[in-house]
Motif scaffolding. Structure first.
Motif, mmCIF file in Angstrom:
data_model
loop_
_atom_site.group_PDB
_atom_site.id
_atom_site.type_symbol
_atom_site.label_atom_id
_atom_site.label_comp_id
_atom_site.label_asym_id
_atom_site.label_seq_id
_atom_site.Cartn_x
_atom_site.Cartn_y
_atom_site.Cartn_z
ATOM 1 N N LEU A 59 -6.634 -3.503 0.671
ATOM 2 C CA LEU A 59 -6.387 -4.887 0.295
ATOM 3 C C LEU A 59 -7.392 -5.395 -0.737
ATOM 4 O O LEU A 59 -7.126 -6.372 -1.445
ATOM 5 C CB LEU A 59 -6.440 -5.787 1.535
ATOM 6 C CG LEU A 59 -5.397 -5.505 2.618
ATOM 7 C CD1 LEU A 59 -5.666 -6.371 3.839
ATOM 8 C CD2 LEU A 59 -3.993 -5.750 2.087
ATOM 9 N N PHE A 60 -8.536 -4.738 -0.830
ATOM 10 C CA PHE A 60 -9.610 -5.222 -1.691
ATOM 11 C C PHE A 60 -9.735 -4.453 -3.000
ATOM 12 O O PHE A 60 -10.413 -4.913 -3.915
ATOM 13 C CB PHE A 60 -10.951 -5.164 -0.946
ATOM 14 C CG PHE A 60 -11.143 -6.277 0.042
ATOM 15 C CD1 PHE A 60 -11.760 -7.461 -0.343
ATOM 16 C CD2 PHE A 60 -10.701 -6.168 1.343
ATOM 17 C CE1 PHE A 60 -11.942 -8.492 0.560
ATOM 18 C CE2 PHE A 60 -10.879 -7.195 2.257
ATOM 19 C CZ PHE A 60 -11.502 -8.357 1.868
ATOM 20 N N VAL A 61 -9.130 -3.270 -3.101
ATOM 21 C CA VAL A 61 -9.263 -2.483 -4.324
ATOM 22 C C VAL A 61 -8.121 -2.827 -5.272
ATOM 23 O O VAL A 61 -7.050 -3.290 -4.856
ATOM 24 C CB VAL A 61 -9.285 -0.971 -4.026
ATOM 25 C CG1 VAL A 61 -10.490 -0.621 -3.184
ATOM 26 C CG2 VAL A 61 -8.003 -0.517 -3.324
ATOM 27 N N ALA A 62 -8.339 -2.594 -6.559
ATOM 28 C CA ALA A 62 -7.354 -2.939 -7.582
ATOM 29 C C ALA A 62 -6.038 -2.208 -7.330
ATOM 30 O O ALA A 62 -6.019 -0.993 -7.092
ATOM 31 C CB ALA A 62 -7.894 -2.587 -8.966
ATOM 32 N N ASP A 63 -4.946 -2.960 -7.381
ATOM 33 C CA ASP A 63 -3.582 -2.421 -7.245
ATOM 34 C C ASP A 63 -3.330 -1.780 -5.882
ATOM 35 O O ASP A 63 -2.350 -1.067 -5.714
ATOM 36 C CB ASP A 63 -3.286 -1.391 -8.342
ATOM 37 C CG ASP A 63 -3.454 -1.961 -9.733
ATOM 38 O OD1 ASP A 63 -3.072 -3.127 -9.944
ATOM 39 O OD2 ASP A 63 -3.974 -1.245 -10.613
ATOM 40 N N GLN A 64 -4.206 -2.018 -4.893
ATOM 41 C CA GLN A 64 -4.134 -1.360 -3.585
ATOM 42 C C GLN A 64 -4.122 0.162 -3.715
ATOM 43 O O GLN A 64 -3.496 0.873 -2.927
ATOM 44 C CB GLN A 64 -2.922 -1.840 -2.771
ATOM 45 C CG GLN A 64 -3.172 -3.202 -2.117
ATOM 46 C CD GLN A 64 -2.179 -3.540 -1.034
ATOM 47 O OE1 GLN A 64 -1.223 -4.254 -1.274
ATOM 48 N NE2 GLN A 64 -2.399 -3.034 0.167
ATOM 49 N N ARG A 65 -4.812 0.654 -4.713
ATOM 50 C CA ARG A 65 -4.892 2.096 -4.982
ATOM 51 C C ARG A 65 -6.224 2.608 -4.450
ATOM 52 O O ARG A 65 -7.279 2.350 -5.031
ATOM 53 C CB ARG A 65 -4.771 2.356 -6.476
ATOM 54 C CG ARG A 65 -5.045 3.791 -6.888
ATOM 55 C CD ARG A 65 -4.981 3.935 -8.396
ATOM 56 N NE ARG A 65 -3.611 3.968 -8.871
ATOM 57 C CZ ARG A 65 -3.265 3.824 -10.139
ATOM 58 N NH1 ARG A 65 -4.185 3.570 -11.059
ATOM 59 N NH2 ARG A 65 -1.985 3.889 -10.511
ATOM 60 N N LEU A 66 -6.179 3.336 -3.339
ATOM 61 C CA LEU A 66 -7.417 3.898 -2.799
ATOM 62 C C LEU A 66 -7.913 5.001 -3.721
ATOM 63 O O LEU A 66 -7.177 5.935 -4.028
ATOM 64 C CB LEU A 66 -7.188 4.466 -1.397
ATOM 65 C CG LEU A 66 -6.994 3.448 -0.272
ATOM 66 C CD1 LEU A 66 -6.863 4.179 1.061
ATOM 67 C CD2 LEU A 66 -8.129 2.440 -0.208
ATOM 68 N N TRP A 112 0.839 -1.205 0.000
ATOM 69 C CA TRP A 112 0.000 0.000 0.000
ATOM 70 C C TRP A 112 0.874 1.254 0.000
ATOM 71 O O TRP A 112 0.615 2.211 -0.755
ATOM 72 C CB TRP A 112 -0.925 -0.027 1.221
ATOM 73 C CG TRP A 112 -1.918 1.096 1.295
ATOM 74 C CD1 TRP A 112 -2.397 1.849 0.266
ATOM 75 C CD2 TRP A 112 -2.550 1.593 2.484
ATOM 76 N NE1 TRP A 112 -3.298 2.787 0.738
ATOM 77 C CE2 TRP A 112 -3.421 2.636 2.078
ATOM 78 C CE3 TRP A 112 -2.489 1.234 3.829
ATOM 79 C CZ2 TRP A 112 -4.204 3.345 3.003
ATOM 80 C CZ3 TRP A 112 -3.277 1.932 4.742
ATOM 81 C CH2 TRP A 112 -4.115 2.970 4.330
ATOM 82 N N LEU A 113 1.923 1.245 0.818
ATOM 83 C CA LEU A 113 2.855 2.371 0.827
ATOM 84 C C LEU A 113 3.467 2.606 -0.552
ATOM 85 O O LEU A 113 3.519 3.742 -1.047
ATOM 86 C CB LEU A 113 3.973 2.117 1.838
ATOM 87 C CG LEU A 113 3.662 2.249 3.324
ATOM 88 C CD1 LEU A 113 4.814 1.674 4.148
ATOM 89 C CD2 LEU A 113 3.423 3.709 3.703
ATOM 90 N N SER A 114 3.937 1.532 -1.175
ATOM 91 C CA SER A 114 4.607 1.658 -2.472
ATOM 92 C C SER A 114 3.663 2.188 -3.538
ATOM 93 O O SER A 114 4.026 3.060 -4.339
ATOM 94 C CB SER A 114 5.183 0.307 -2.901
ATOM 95 O OG SER A 114 6.174 -0.127 -2.001
ATOM 96 N N ARG A 115 2.446 1.623 -3.585
ATOM 97 C CA ARG A 115 1.482 2.092 -4.574
ATOM 98 C C ARG A 115 1.129 3.553 -4.345
ATOM 99 O O ARG A 115 1.065 4.353 -5.275
ATOM 100 C CB ARG A 115 0.224 1.204 -4.520
ATOM 101 C CG ARG A 115 -0.977 1.706 -5.307
ATOM 102 C CD ARG A 115 -0.648 2.092 -6.718
ATOM 103 N NE ARG A 115 0.014 1.028 -7.437
ATOM 104 C CZ ARG A 115 0.761 1.231 -8.516
ATOM 105 N NH1 ARG A 115 0.945 2.459 -8.978
ATOM 106 N NH2 ARG A 115 1.340 0.212 -9.128
#
Length: 728
Positions: A616-623, A274-277
């Motif tokens: 965790l549930f969204v595509a690419d962990q991109r909120l 998540w941090l990286s994305r």
């Protein structure tokens, strides 16, 4: 003049002329996004644009779509998609394609999966590059034809959003040139915009707006095709396309930014992802301006400078990346309003809401060329200036913008408070401007318990908290600038505001602060996320802050994906609305930062865990910009909002704002101290390491470890004079 096409025709509320239309095509297609400078591309998984029909896709530059279609076929049929992904650093879109079963009009049938096409798309400042690496994996010679259909409509981004136009400019005849073609449009603003397409090897001449290559590949043979699409505009110098220089420049910039910011590693790999994305998305949205770095708000609708969005993004990232705040402050100071202009809702001292560069803005068809219709950007500008000084001790920068800070404070006590009651309020002056001018700027977002819309002028709860923090922050700066009398005056204003706010906004029976006061000074008795921002600004009474926090994480407000914008019991609650029941990540981050300010660790961890779970549930962990406010269901993901920007800068910054909040990190530049005040780590994170955390010319590497409810801190490496302390 020609009649305007509407890219996304849909019904919209009359009271909201800037409503973003949603269609079936928008809500079901997965989009791939690239951005560089003033250009961005929205493509499908194939690296194509509008290959299957109208959609908000294409290559955009300065709020205009320069390429409306890019559609690859093999023997007239769309290829099969094997896989597609955007590189981790957002520099390239890679799509693995292959041929379907082909009858072979040339007498040579070809079975599926014979030819592989690796499509690589890279974006420069004003040019899109697409490379097609074609290889025959079959045992026999492959004979086929690749075709690329393309088009340019030069529509304004507001047309793509769904705004209708009566008149448009004129499309120009295509101009053939060596290696390609140029498409053009002369706008009603007198500006000629052109899209120059170049092909290597040159295309076979087959039809207008179609490039083609007949390929004959022996087994194992490869062929490369290079395509460049450049955006040209009168009065703007453009360099010839150079794909290699573009890639090298992006890599240099990435390395420089990495060396400038703090790196974060934790014991939770999913959190690291998540941090990286989030970091990669934020870096993609950050744009170099003549004044420094500025985070553009979001793609596709808001890829430009927004005052509120930029400030809040910079605040969330301030502890690890103060350079972003510095550029944001300089940019906004340079673009501060200095005159009255009702059409732009501009008043002396007011800070920018947004700026646009497209034809409709230039012509005044929309008021956003340089628009000031936001009540919160001005106090938030002062808040960011004070926070930046507390973070860095950089008095030189703050001194350089002190005249703009004073002008902002002057606006707050004059135009921002026209009746002199001490509260900041708004009432649009532009007939085409935004009706509501806080962060919840939908036309129906401010209302009473019975559902009635609030009449202007409106005083929002969170804006009073921003004003309170601005007065106190400016007072601290004034002390550093040897202006003690000014500091005392500002502190007095803050205290008067605090006392009056508690008397006027507190709703004891609801255990929260009113959403707003309407034009008759009547409170909007709605439980809303705005009350959490009151904590962020430090305006709330501590006992009441705890009651607000308890209500915000209670079932009516908390969906278990985050805090809703308004409670589920409200008259206008709709979990699928933009502002009346949805969940916004940045909203939750600011609420979490407010909880941390008051030492409310349990609700802070609850909000952080909910947003982490959502990632965790969204595509690419991109909120995304927002998602629907439905209650969390077992095994399900957050319910998507169909036209949300994705990525969105302040959503990408959410993880950094929340992490800074749980670590309790603060800085004392004069004392050369980095402080961790009551740090806490969630149960799913045992360790957090910070590398290259800077204070002035000092750099430290740190390791924080969780021991039950306690956190230990270890300094791994220290360069320069700096002390690291924990405060419990």
């Amino acid at each position: 003049m020609t009649t305007a096409p509407t890219a996304l025709a849909a019904a919209r509320p009359v009271a909201s002329p800037y409503y973003i239309a949603a269609t079936e095509a928008v809500s079901t297609q997965r989009l791939r996004v690239l951005k560089q400078g003033q250009a961005f591309a929205v493509l499908d998984d194939f690296g194509n644009a509008q290959a299957l029909g109208p959609a908000a896709q294409g290559l955009f530059f300065e709020d205009t779509r320069y390429l409306a279609q890019l559609a690859l076929t093999i023997d007239g049929v769309r290829p099969l998609l094997l896989s597609s992904y955007v590189a981790e650093d957002n520099d390239a879109l890679m799509a693995d394609l292959t041929n379907p079963d082909l009858a072979g009009g040339n007498g040579r049938a070809m079975a599926k999966d014979t030819v592989h096409i690796l499509s690589t798309t890279v974006l420069g400042d004003d040019v899109l590059y697409q490379s097609l690496a074609v290889r025959n994996f079959g045992a026999e010679e492959a004979h086929f034809r690749l075709e690329l259909n393309f088009a340019a409509d030069f529509v304004d981004i507001f047309e793509v959003r769904g705004t209708s136009r009566t008149l448009r400019g004129d499309l120009l005849p295509d101009e053939q040139h060596a290696g390609g073609v140029t498409l053009g449009y002369r706008g009603r603003d007198g500006i000629t915009r052109r899209t120059r397409l170049t092909f290597d090897p040159p295309s076979e001449a087959v039809a207008p707006r179609r490039a083609a290559w007949t390929l004959v590949l022996a087994p194992g043979d490869t062929r490369d095709i290079e395509i460049a699409v450049q955006c040209l505009r009168d009065g703007r110098r453009s360099e010839p396309p150079d794909r290699g220089a573009c890639i090298a420049g992006a890599a240099r910039h990435r390395r420089a930014r990495q060396a400038q910011t703090t790196q974060i590693f934790t014991s939770n790999e999913s959190f690291n992802n998540w941090l990286s994305r989030s970091r990669a998305d934020l870096e993609m949205l950050i744009t170099e301006t003549p004044h420094g770095l500025y985070p553009y708000a979001g793609i596709p609708w808001f890829s430009t400078a927004f005052g509120r969005d930029g400030i809040i993004t910079a605040l969330q990232c301030l502890w690890l990346d103060p350079a972003l705040a510095a550029g944001t402050l300089r940019f906004l100071a340079a673009n501060q309003a200095t005159e009255l202009d009702a059409k732009a809702d501009a008043e002396p001292g007011k800070i920018l809401h947004e700026t646009r560069h497209g034809e409709m803005a230039i012509l005044g068809e929309v008021p956003f060329q340089r628009y000031y219709g936001g009540v919160d950007s001005t106090p938030l500008f002062v808040v960011l200036a004070a926070a930046y000084w507390r973070r860095t001790g950089d008095l030189a920068l703050v001194r350089s913008i002190w005249p703009q800070i004073e002008a902002a404070l002057g606006w707050m006590t004059s135009y921002g408070d026209p009746d002199g009651d001490g509260f900041l309020e708004y009432d649009r002056k532009s007939i085409n401007g935004l009706i509501n001018q806080g962060w919840k700027d939908s036309s129906d977002s401010i209302f009473h318990a019975d559902g009635r819309l609030a009449d202007a002028p409106i005083a929002l709860a969170e804006v009073q908290a921003y004003a309170y923090a601005a007065y106190l922050g400016a007072a601290d700066i004034a002390v550093q600038l040897d202006q003690p009398e000014r500091a005392a005056d500002l502190r007095d204003r803050a205290e008067l505001l605090r006392q009056k706010f508690e008397r006027t906004f507190w709703l004891d029976d609801l255990e929260t602060y009113a959403l707003a006061l309407d034009g008759q000074k009547q409170p909007c008795r709605i439980g809303s996320s705005n009350a959490g921002h009151v904590l962020l600004g430090g305006l709330a009474d501590p006992a009441r802050a705890a009651r607000v926090a308890e209500r915000l994480v209670a079932p009516a407000s908390f969906s278990h994906w985050g805090v809703r914008t308004i409670e589920g019991t409200a008259q206008r609650y709709n979990p699928m609305s933009y502002h009346n029941g949805s969940v916004w990540p940045h909203d939750n981050a600011l609420i979490g930062m407010g909880f941390a300010r008051y030492g409310l660790r349990e609700p802070l961890l609850k909000v952080m865990s909910a947003l982490f779970d959502a990632s965790l549930f969204v595509a690419d962990q991109r909120l995304p910009e927002l998602f629907c406010g439905f209650e969390r269901r077992a095994g399900s993901s957050p319910t998507a909002y169909p036209v949300a920007c994705n990525p969105q800068a302040w959503s990408s910054a959410t993880v950094f704002g929340l992490l800074g909040a749980v670590l309790g990190i603060s800085f004392d530049p004069p004392g050369r101290q980095i402080r961790f005040i009551r740090p806490v780590l969630p149960a799913w994170m045992d360790e957090c390491r910070l590398t290259d955390l800077r204070l002035g010319d000092a750099v430290v590497d740190l390791e924080l470890r969780r021991h039950g409810e306690d956190v230990s801190l270890h300094v791994v490496k220290r360069t320069g004079a700096v002390e690291v302390v924990t405060v419990n």
